[in-house]
Write an enzyme that holds these catalytic residues in place. Structure first.
Site, PDB file in Angstrom:
ATOM      1  CE1 TYR A  68      -3.674   2.534   0.444  1.00 59.60           C
ATOM      2  CE2 TYR A  68      -2.329   3.392   2.229  1.00 59.60           C
ATOM      3  CZ  TYR A  68      -3.395   3.529   1.371  1.00 59.60           C
ATOM      4  OH  TYR A  68      -4.167   4.662   1.405  1.00 59.60           O
ATOM      5  CE  LYS A  85      -3.669   5.217  -2.221  1.00 56.39           C
ATOM      6  NZ  LYS A  85      -4.622   5.777  -3.168  1.00 56.39           N
TER       7      LYS A  85
END
Length: 192
Positions: free
Chosen positions: A173, A177
């Site tokens: 994750y 990002k």
């Protein structure tokens, strides 16, 4: 509540990916209340974005939000979302790349027990990267021609704070990002 004209957004058209819950829901409703007509997408559950559309209709008195099942990891679905915006509302002014997959797909205990990247299943890694990095690319790639035709447009990529990107045990994750923020800078845009 202020009038839609005060925001300079009245009569604009937006697509909000992941518009059925969390930040996507809030952005969809906020845009609708500002006078924007919105295509709100969901990858798996049309009922989520249908509920948001109904909520917007109750608040705004019209059908400003159009729910649509579209997975940002599929180029054909991205194209369908843009086609729907142009066919239904005549244009596309704003793309909000909000759809994302988080750490809950990696581990139920990610907040208390850091995940080890080498233990993440390859299919899970690909799903997160495909949604969080490739999805915004596919949506922007499809939306830009419609914006260029109009002579303007805005693309907003929703990311995360720097500390979360670097947080121990937050792979894939955090890196997904971070990639989105770096791509924003490559395009001359600021971080979102």
């Amino acid at each position: 509540m202020s009038a839609p004209e005060e925001h300079g957004l009245a009569d604009q058209v937006a697509i909000v990916t992941g518009g059925g819950c969390g930040l996507g829901r809030a952005m969809t409703l906020g845009l609708a209340q500002a006078g924007v007509r919105v295509i709100a997408t969901a990858a798996r559950e049309l009922a989520e974005v249908e509920a948001v559309a109904q909520e917007a209709e109750r608040a705004c008195g019209d059908d400003r939000v159009r729910p649509l099942l579209a997975d940002v990891t599929r180029a054909a679905d991205c194209a369908a979302a843009v086609r729907e915006a142009v066919a239904r509302f005549g244009r596309l002014d704003i793309l909000v790349n909000n759809a994302g997959r988080g750490m809950k797909y990696v581990s139920d205990t990610f907040l208390t027990e850091p995940s080890r990247f080498w233990e993440v299943a390859p299919d899970t890694w690909r799903m997160v990267i495909d949604t969080n990095v490739n999805g915004p690319f596919l949506m922007a790639r499809t939306a830009v021609p419609a914006m260029l035709e109009r002579g303007s447009g805005r693309i907003i990529n929703v990311s995360m704070n720097r500390e979360t990107m670097r947080r121990r045990g937050f792979s894939p994750y955090g890196p997904s990002k971070a990639a989105l923020v770096v791509r924003n800078r490559d395009l001359g845009a600021g971080p979102c």
